[in-house]
Motif scaffolding. Structure first.
Motif, PDB file in Angstrom:
ATOM      1  N   SER A  61      -2.289  -1.657 -11.844  1.00  0.00           N
ATOM      2  CA  SER A  61      -3.381  -0.845 -11.153  1.00  0.00           C
ATOM      3  C   SER A  61      -3.279   0.783 -11.164  1.00  0.00           C
ATOM      4  O   SER A  61      -2.189   1.090 -11.370  1.00  0.00           O
ATOM      5  CB  SER A  61      -3.435  -1.338  -9.679  1.00  0.00           C
ATOM      6  OG  SER A  61      -4.113  -0.264  -8.994  1.00  0.00           O
ATOM      7  N   HIS A  89      -3.375   2.853  -8.892  1.00  0.00           N
ATOM      8  CA  HIS A  89      -2.652   3.159  -7.759  1.00  0.00           C
ATOM      9  C   HIS A  89      -1.456   2.345  -7.372  1.00  0.00           C
ATOM     10  O   HIS A  89      -1.736   1.080  -7.567  1.00  0.00           O
ATOM     11  CB  HIS A  89      -3.448   3.332  -6.643  1.00  0.00           C
ATOM     12  CG  HIS A  89      -4.596   4.074  -6.815  1.00  0.00           C
ATOM     13  ND1 HIS A  89      -5.777   4.415  -5.944  1.00  0.00           N
ATOM     14  CD2 HIS A  89      -4.813   5.229  -7.778  1.00  0.00           C
ATOM     15  CE1 HIS A  89      -6.453   5.365  -6.330  1.00  0.00           C
ATOM     16  NE2 HIS A  89      -6.035   5.903  -7.326  1.00  0.00           N
ATOM     17  N   PRO A 128       0.482  -0.254  -5.117  1.00  0.00           N
ATOM     18  CA  PRO A 128      -0.158  -1.009  -4.031  1.00  0.00           C
ATOM     19  C   PRO A 128      -0.101  -0.557  -2.637  1.00  0.00           C
ATOM     20  O   PRO A 128      -0.846  -0.800  -1.662  1.00  0.00           O
ATOM     21  CB  PRO A 128       0.807  -2.469  -4.052  1.00  0.00           C
ATOM     22  CG  PRO A 128       1.348  -2.556  -5.483  1.00  0.00           C
ATOM     23  CD  PRO A 128       1.499  -0.868  -5.870  1.00  0.00           C
ATOM     24  N   LEU A 178      -2.978   1.800  -1.649  1.00  0.00           N
ATOM     25  CA  LEU A 178      -4.349   1.630  -1.691  1.00  0.00           C
ATOM     26  C   LEU A 178      -5.018   1.679  -0.343  1.00  0.00           C
ATOM     27  O   LEU A 178      -4.501   1.270   0.799  1.00  0.00           O
ATOM     28  CB  LEU A 178      -4.324  -0.277  -1.836  1.00  0.00           C
ATOM     29  CG  LEU A 178      -4.059  -0.402  -3.464  1.00  0.00           C
ATOM     30  CD1 LEU A 178      -4.247  -1.921  -3.714  1.00  0.00           C
ATOM     31  CD2 LEU A 178      -5.172   0.269  -4.510  1.00  0.00           C
ATOM     32  N   PHE A 179      -6.300   2.046  -0.214  1.00  0.00           N
ATOM     33  CA  PHE A 179      -6.887   2.321   1.079  1.00  0.00           C
ATOM     34  C   PHE A 179      -6.293   3.390   1.701  1.00  0.00           C
ATOM     35  O   PHE A 179      -6.593   3.142   3.038  1.00  0.00           O
ATOM     36  CB  PHE A 179      -6.982   0.952   1.928  1.00  0.00           C
ATOM     37  CG  PHE A 179      -7.718  -0.130   1.033  1.00  0.00           C
ATOM     38  CD1 PHE A 179      -9.044   0.008   0.414  1.00  0.00           C
ATOM     39  CD2 PHE A 179      -6.787  -1.338   0.607  1.00  0.00           C
ATOM     40  CE1 PHE A 179      -9.478  -1.083  -0.459  1.00  0.00           C
ATOM     41  CE2 PHE A 179      -7.333  -2.255  -0.279  1.00  0.00           C
ATOM     42  CZ  PHE A 179      -8.703  -2.366  -0.778  1.00  0.00           C
ATOM     43  N   GLN A 223     -11.237   8.905   0.205  1.00  0.00           N
ATOM     44  CA  GLN A 223     -12.207   7.688  -0.338  1.00  0.00           C
ATOM     45  C   GLN A 223     -12.618   7.129   0.598  1.00  0.00           C
ATOM     46  O   GLN A 223     -13.736   6.556   0.743  1.00  0.00           O
ATOM     47  CB  GLN A 223     -10.891   7.075  -1.002  1.00  0.00           C
ATOM     48  CG  GLN A 223     -11.501   5.889  -1.641  1.00  0.00           C
ATOM     49  CD  GLN A 223     -12.423   5.698  -2.866  1.00  0.00           C
ATOM     50  OE1 GLN A 223     -12.050   6.702  -3.729  1.00  0.00           O
ATOM     51  NE2 GLN A 223     -13.509   5.296  -2.912  1.00  0.00           N
ATOM     52  N   LYS A 279      -3.905  -4.873   2.802  1.00  0.00           N
ATOM     53  CA  LYS A 279      -4.480  -4.295   1.532  1.00  0.00           C
ATOM     54  C   LYS A 279      -5.329  -5.200   0.694  1.00  0.00           C
ATOM     55  O   LYS A 279      -5.262  -5.313  -0.519  1.00  0.00           O
ATOM     56  CB  LYS A 279      -3.219  -3.942   0.620  1.00  0.00           C
ATOM     57  CG  LYS A 279      -2.178  -3.006   1.442  1.00  0.00           C
ATOM     58  CD  LYS A 279      -2.834  -1.607   1.825  1.00  0.00           C
ATOM     59  CE  LYS A 279      -1.673  -0.599   2.461  1.00  0.00           C
ATOM     60  NZ  LYS A 279      -2.239   0.512   2.897  1.00  0.00           N
ATOM     61  N   TYR A 312     -10.677  -4.454   4.621  1.00  0.00           N
ATOM     62  CA  TYR A 312     -10.870  -3.087   4.654  1.00  0.00           C
ATOM     63  C   TYR A 312     -12.459  -2.611   5.002  1.00  0.00           C
ATOM     64  O   TYR A 312     -12.846  -1.757   5.759  1.00  0.00           O
ATOM     65  CB  TYR A 312     -10.715  -2.426   3.220  1.00  0.00           C
ATOM     66  CG  TYR A 312     -11.158  -0.955   3.202  1.00  0.00           C
ATOM     67  CD1 TYR A 312     -10.352   0.082   3.774  1.00  0.00           C
ATOM     68  CD2 TYR A 312     -11.960  -0.526   2.083  1.00  0.00           C
ATOM     69  CE1 TYR A 312     -10.900   1.402   3.520  1.00  0.00           C
ATOM     70  CE2 TYR A 312     -12.401   0.656   1.811  1.00  0.00           C
ATOM     71  CZ  TYR A 312     -11.653   1.805   2.607  1.00  0.00           C
ATOM     72  OH  TYR A 312     -12.041   2.956   2.406  1.00  0.00           O
ATOM     73  N   ALA A 317      -8.814   1.215  -9.505  1.00  0.00           N
ATOM     74  CA  ALA A 317      -8.003   0.691  -8.489  1.00  0.00           C
ATOM     75  C   ALA A 317      -8.932  -0.334  -7.604  1.00  0.00           C
ATOM     76  O   ALA A 317     -10.152   0.135  -7.425  1.00  0.00           O
ATOM     77  CB  ALA A 317      -7.228   1.710  -7.883  1.00  0.00           C
ATOM     78  N   ARG A 318      -8.349  -1.349  -6.768  1.00  0.00           N
ATOM     79  CA  ARG A 318      -9.162  -1.921  -6.019  1.00  0.00           C
ATOM     80  C   ARG A 318      -9.723  -0.926  -4.621  1.00  0.00           C
ATOM     81  O   ARG A 318     -10.838  -1.376  -4.213  1.00  0.00           O
ATOM     82  CB  ARG A 318      -8.234  -2.802  -5.064  1.00  0.00           C
ATOM     83  CG  ARG A 318      -8.935  -3.961  -4.283  1.00  0.00           C
ATOM     84  CD  ARG A 318      -9.784  -4.734  -4.863  1.00  0.00           C
ATOM     85  NE  ARG A 318      -9.361  -5.694  -5.898  1.00  0.00           N
ATOM     86  CZ  ARG A 318      -8.870  -6.938  -5.929  1.00  0.00           C
ATOM     87  NH1 ARG A 318      -9.394  -7.283  -4.671  1.00  0.00           N
ATOM     88  NH2 ARG A 318      -8.799  -7.716  -6.985  1.00  0.00           N
ATOM     89  N   ASP A 319      -9.280  -0.046  -4.662  1.00  0.00           N
ATOM     90  CA  ASP A 319      -9.705   0.963  -3.361  1.00  0.00           C
ATOM     91  C   ASP A 319     -10.842   1.818  -3.849  1.00  0.00           C
ATOM     92  O   ASP A 319     -11.442   2.483  -3.146  1.00  0.00           O
ATOM     93  CB  ASP A 319      -8.677   1.717  -2.394  1.00  0.00           C
ATOM     94  CG  ASP A 319      -8.025   2.758  -3.643  1.00  0.00           C
ATOM     95  OD1 ASP A 319      -7.971   2.404  -4.806  1.00  0.00           O
ATOM     96  OD2 ASP A 319      -7.330   3.411  -3.086  1.00  0.00           O
ATOM     97  N   GLN A 320     -11.133   1.660  -5.314  1.00  0.00           N
ATOM     98  CA  GLN A 320     -12.348   2.521  -5.812  1.00  0.00           C
ATOM     99  C   GLN A 320     -13.514   1.526  -6.207  1.00  0.00           C
ATOM    100  O   GLN A 320     -14.552   2.000  -6.921  1.00  0.00           O
ATOM    101  CB  GLN A 320     -11.566   3.149  -6.920  1.00  0.00           C
ATOM    102  CG  GLN A 320     -10.654   4.208  -6.767  1.00  0.00           C
ATOM    103  CD  GLN A 320     -10.078   4.740  -8.048  1.00  0.00           C
ATOM    104  OE1 GLN A 320      -9.821   3.832  -8.989  1.00  0.00           O
ATOM    105  NE2 GLN A 320      -9.676   5.909  -7.957  1.00  0.00           N
TER     106      GLN A 320
END
Length: 274
Positions: A6, A8, A10, A13-14, A19, A62, A67, A218-221
């Protein structure tokens, strides 16, 4: 096989405040995944004018579903006509948990039961399948309606919480839908979706086009997409032997899922239509 890290770490994240602010605005403007003509939905415009100027830091698990639910909680708290009565209400039956209700919301004097989700689905052989193919939109909708929304009418709920009697039951499902790149096929016919949520492509590694650049998300994007110029481009050949689905952004700001060559070998059986 190549394992793609990723962008980012872990633990980050978030955690990005900018963001989070962008994701709140995404939730406010993003169209529902499902058709409002077919399903009882939380109105799309309900949060359009709500202002959340300084959201607090996110401290939950996460995972994007938790989220998303937290983002929605922030919007409910800032809405002048809504009051969060309760969330994640455990309904027990014979000493076992039957399920949990996402939200009980007071909306101008009326108590409403909301079940919410953020999802990403790929059109394949007349079905919407999740990026890992274990999930499918037909199954998700069936469970949300037949099990989750039904919880607030179940005798166990009525016995445990006699003071709560929701008069409305609504779904709130957002996310994004992806067409198969290079395939001029019709969208899956069940469940009926909002075509405004169809805004990405998916393909197997060898079908990734060569005429554009790609970067990893990344997962938070996944919600509010960053500008491509803020990301580091990848070499497409590194995706050839992936063993997990990757979420990409191309240089036209279009999101993509690239799936392993054996996708979707673990797709679930089709849900029975009601």
């Amino acid at each position: 096989m190549h394992y793609l890290r990723s962008p980012h770490p872990p633990d980050a994240l978030f955690a990005n405040r900018e963001q989070i602010q962008a994701d709140i605005k995404w939730l406010q403007r993003q169209f529902p995944l499902l058709s409002a003509e077919q399903f009882s939905l939380v109105p799309h415009e309900l949060f359009s004018t709500v202002s959340v100027s300084a959201p607090k830091p996110y401290a939950g698990p996460k995972r994007i579903g938790f989220y998303y639910q937290w983002l929605l909680t922030e919007l409910i708290h800032h809405h002048p006509q809504l009051r969060l009565e309760a969330e994640e209400i455990q309904v027990n039956e014979a000493g076992k948990t039957r399920g949990a209700i996402d939200f009980l919301v007071e909306n101008q004097g009326q108590l409403e039961h909301w079940e919410v989700a953020v999802k990403f689905y790929l059109a394949h052989h007349n079905r919407w399948l999740g990026p890992n193919a274990k999930d499918a939109l037909d199954i998700k909708v069936a469970r949300m309606i037949d099990h989750q929304l039904a919880l607030s009418s179940h005798p166990s709920f009525c016995q445990q919480f006699p003071h709560w009697r929701p008069t409305q039951k609504r779904l709130m499902v957002q996310g994004r839908l992806y067409r198969h790149y290079g395939q001029d096929s019709e969208l899956p016919d069940w469940p009926p979706v909002n075509v405004a949520s169809v805004s990405g492509w998916w393909c197997w590694p060898d079908d990734l086009p060569k005429d554009r650049a790609f970067a990893m998300l990344a997962r938070d994007q996944w919600l509010s997409l960053p500008n491509f110029s803020e990301l580091s481009p990848i070499v497409p050949d590194t995706l050839r032997d992936i063993d997990r689905t990757c979420h990409l952004l191309d240089d036209t700001q279009t999101p993509w899922f690239v799936v392993p060559n054996n996708w979707p070998d673990n797709a679930p059986s089709l849900a029975t239509k009601k």
